[in-house]
Every structure is written in C-alpha cells, then in structure tokens.
Write a protein that holds these residues in place. Sequence first.
Motif, PDB file in Angstrom:
ATOM      1  N   ARG A  75      -1.596   2.496  13.865  1.00 24.99           N
ATOM      2  CA  ARG A  75      -2.513   1.762  12.996  1.00 24.99           C
ATOM      3  C   ARG A  75      -3.524   0.970  13.827  1.00 24.99           C
ATOM      4  O   ARG A  75      -4.701   0.911  13.484  1.00 24.99           O
ATOM      5  N   ASP A  83      -4.363   7.289   9.227  1.00 27.28           N
ATOM      6  CA  ASP A  83      -4.943   7.710   7.944  1.00 27.28           C
ATOM      7  C   ASP A  83      -4.540   9.134   7.575  1.00 27.28           C
ATOM      8  O   ASP A  83      -4.316   9.441   6.407  1.00 27.28           O
ATOM      9  N   ASN A  86      -1.137   8.972   6.297  1.00 28.02           N
ATOM     10  CA  ASN A  86      -1.208   8.334   4.979  1.00 28.02           C
ATOM     11  C   ASN A  86      -1.627   9.340   3.903  1.00 28.02           C
ATOM     12  O   ASN A  86      -1.049   9.373   2.813  1.00 28.02           O
ATOM     13  N   ARG A  87      -2.622  10.185   4.196  1.00 27.50           N
ATOM     14  CA  ARG A  87      -3.057  11.205   3.228  1.00 27.50           C
ATOM     15  C   ARG A  87      -1.928  12.182   2.916  1.00 27.50           C
ATOM     16  O   ARG A  87      -1.727  12.580   1.768  1.00 27.50           O
ATOM     17  N   PHE A 127       7.129   4.821   8.709  1.00 26.32           N
ATOM     18  CA  PHE A 127       5.747   4.743   8.223  1.00 26.32           C
ATOM     19  C   PHE A 127       5.680   3.925   6.940  1.00 26.32           C
ATOM     20  O   PHE A 127       4.814   3.051   6.784  1.00 26.32           O
ATOM     21  N   ARG A 131       3.508   0.684   6.255  1.00 22.35           N
ATOM     22  CA  ARG A 131       2.419   0.872   5.273  1.00 22.35           C
ATOM     23  C   ARG A 131       2.604  -0.006   4.054  1.00 22.35           C
ATOM     24  O   ARG A 131       1.642  -0.511   3.480  1.00 22.35           O
ATOM     25  N   TRP A 142       4.218   4.276  -3.782  1.00 24.28           N
ATOM     26  CA  TRP A 142       4.587   5.685  -3.833  1.00 24.28           C
ATOM     27  C   TRP A 142       5.922   5.932  -4.532  1.00 24.28           C
ATOM     28  O   TRP A 142       6.863   6.498  -3.960  1.00 24.28           O
TER      29      TRP A 142
END
Length: 158
Positions: A75, A83, A86-87, A127, A131, A142
């Motif tokens: 990060r 990123d 993350n996607r 993660f 996150r 999520w």
Amino acid sequence: MKDVGTASQVSSLISVFISLTALTIAGLTYRDRRKQDRRDLFLKLHERMVDSDLQRGRRLLFTRAQSVADVNRLRAEEPEVFDQINRAVAMLDIAGMYVAKNYINKDDFVAEWGSAYGRAWIAAQPFLEVRLAGLGGGTPGWPYFRGLGTELAASCEG
C-alpha cells in the motif's frame, strides 16, 4: 334456443382453453428465458474473472500479500499492486453476491470456481485485515466474499 346456449358454452370453453394454453406457454417461455439469462450472466462473470488483470490480481494476492507487513508495504510503496489485488478481491465479492442472490447457479459456480475461490479467501486474510482496518459501521466489507469464501475455504481445508 338451446342450440344458441350450447354454442355459447362451447365458445366460452374454447376461450378458456386458449387462455390457459397462452398462459402455460408464457410461463414456459419465462422459465426458459430466466435459465438462459442466468447462464449468460455466469459466462460473462467467468469471462471477467479470467481477464488478465484479475488473474494478475489474484496471483499477486497469493505471492505478494502473504502477511499484514507485506500488504502495508504494498500500500505504501506499490499502490498499483495494492489496487490490482483490491480489484481482484472486489470481483470475488461480486461473484459471491451473484451466487447469494441466485443470479447465477451456485452449483455451476462452485464446480468451476469453488476451489480457487476458497483458496483466495484463505490467502486474502492479511489483505482484508489491512484493507478493512478502521472501517466503521456494523457490516464488515465485502460480505459476499466473506460468506461464500468461508464456506468454500472449509472444503479446501478438509
């Protein structure tokens, strides 16, 4: 007069029969269309999940985000890698939502993606810890990835 009454009754019965036939055909057409729509959505989801950007994001999740320290480093020092992971995780959540809301057939999804999804859930823990740290509110982020991931990870471990 009786002939007119009988003809009227026959005409009414024919009308009812035609209406019931049309209703049955409409119901069968709806069922068939829904099945096709669910299949098409599954295929679109599958195509998206095998896109190279999401494959790379999942691969980075497994290879570069193995600890909280790794994720914090990504990060801070490599935000594009963060990123991309993350996607990939966000797409896994969308896939879980499609399953939970019955937009796609769960058995088909699990047959095709179950093992990879369960392993991704296990690998994503560091993660997710980074996150989702500091998120307020009552629902953790999520939720669909969390729900289906927990279920499918159990089959990976056992």
